[in-house]
Design a protein around this motif. Structure first.
Motif, PDB file in Angstrom:
ATOM      1  N   VAL A 109      -2.330  -6.368  -2.738  1.00  0.00           N
ATOM      2  CA  VAL A 109      -1.412  -7.166  -1.930  1.00  0.00           C
ATOM      3  C   VAL A 109      -2.239  -7.901  -0.890  1.00  0.00           C
ATOM      4  O   VAL A 109      -2.966  -7.294  -0.109  1.00  0.00           O
ATOM      5  N   TRP A 111       3.769  -4.668   1.620  1.00  0.00           N
ATOM      6  CA  TRP A 111       4.602  -5.587   2.389  1.00  0.00           C
ATOM      7  C   TRP A 111       4.990  -5.030   3.742  1.00  0.00           C
ATOM      8  O   TRP A 111       5.308  -5.774   4.658  1.00  0.00           O
ATOM      9  N   ALA A 163       1.396 -10.257  -4.424  1.00  0.00           N
ATOM     10  CA  ALA A 163       0.989  -9.011  -5.076  1.00  0.00           C
ATOM     11  C   ALA A 163       0.455  -9.333  -6.471  1.00  0.00           C
ATOM     12  O   ALA A 163       0.997 -10.182  -7.179  1.00  0.00           O
ATOM     13  N   ILE A 222       4.009  -2.105  -3.911  1.00  0.00           N
ATOM     14  CA  ILE A 222       4.345  -3.413  -3.339  1.00  0.00           C
ATOM     15  C   ILE A 222       5.026  -3.236  -1.988  1.00  0.00           C
ATOM     16  O   ILE A 222       4.663  -3.889  -0.997  1.00  0.00           O
TER      17      ILE A 222
END
Length: 190
Positions: free
Chosen positions: A20, A154, A26, A150
């Protein structure tokens, strides 16, 4: 940042590795499942999960590990296996000096789909789109592990999330901590 996501399970432990970027893009690196036969002795099954996670850490050199936070389920047998596999993932991360983030299923679903009660198909579809894959990763355990990785990236996965090694807490994790404080219960891990 390279992140290893672990969707803990004793029969099927989903694993996924993503990179990422600072721009939140990603990139898919790896996905799979560590499987153990249900009729093998528990100690051997846990050892197989441990070795599988250790092998992935050595092969892909993640900078962080994201693990699904275990919640009580109706089936005690299922939750025990999930909790045991989760402990193995946490121990392997600690063994390799990696920060760990614990994320609830609803946090992951909300991060990936925008809806905390999304169905598995919705999560898989969004993982496929986010990672620009030709199809939804299978089995669903692998897609869930990618979603965890992910989500962690994030949410600022550079620092540990959850209280495993400190770091910033998500709003849901802060609410959990405050609820525990108000009941006077001592936290073992957040």
């Amino acid at each position: 940042m390279r992140i290893l996501g672990v969707d803990p399970g004793l029969t099927r432990c989903g694993v996924g590795v993503v990179d990422v970027g600072t721009d939140r893009r990603a990139r898919f690196v790896h996905a799979g499942v560590i499987r153990t036969p249900a009729d093998d002795p528990l100690a051997e099954r846990l050892l197989a999960v441990s070795r599988g996670i250790a092998d992935l850490i050595r092969e892909f050199s993640p900078e962080a590990v994201a693990v699904e936070r275990v919640f009580a389920q109706h089936n005690l047998r299922t939750v025990m296996g999930t909790a045991q596999a989760s402990g193995i993932a946490l121990a392997q991360a600690a063994e390799h000096g990696l920060p760990v983030g614990l994320h609830t299923p609803s946090e992951v679903k909300a991060a990936i789909t925008g809806y905390g009660s999304a169905a598995k198909l919705q999560v898989g579809t969004m993982v496929m789109r986010i990672l620009a894959l030709d199809e939804i990763p299978k089995p669903a355990d692998a897609a869930d592990a990618l979603a965890l990785a992910i989500c962690h990236g994030w949410r600022g996965g550079g620092a540990s999330t959850g209280a495993v090694a400190g770091g910033s807490l998500t709003p849901a994790q802060r609410a959990w901590r405050e609820a525990e404080k108000s009941t006077g219960k001592r936290r073992v891990a957040s």
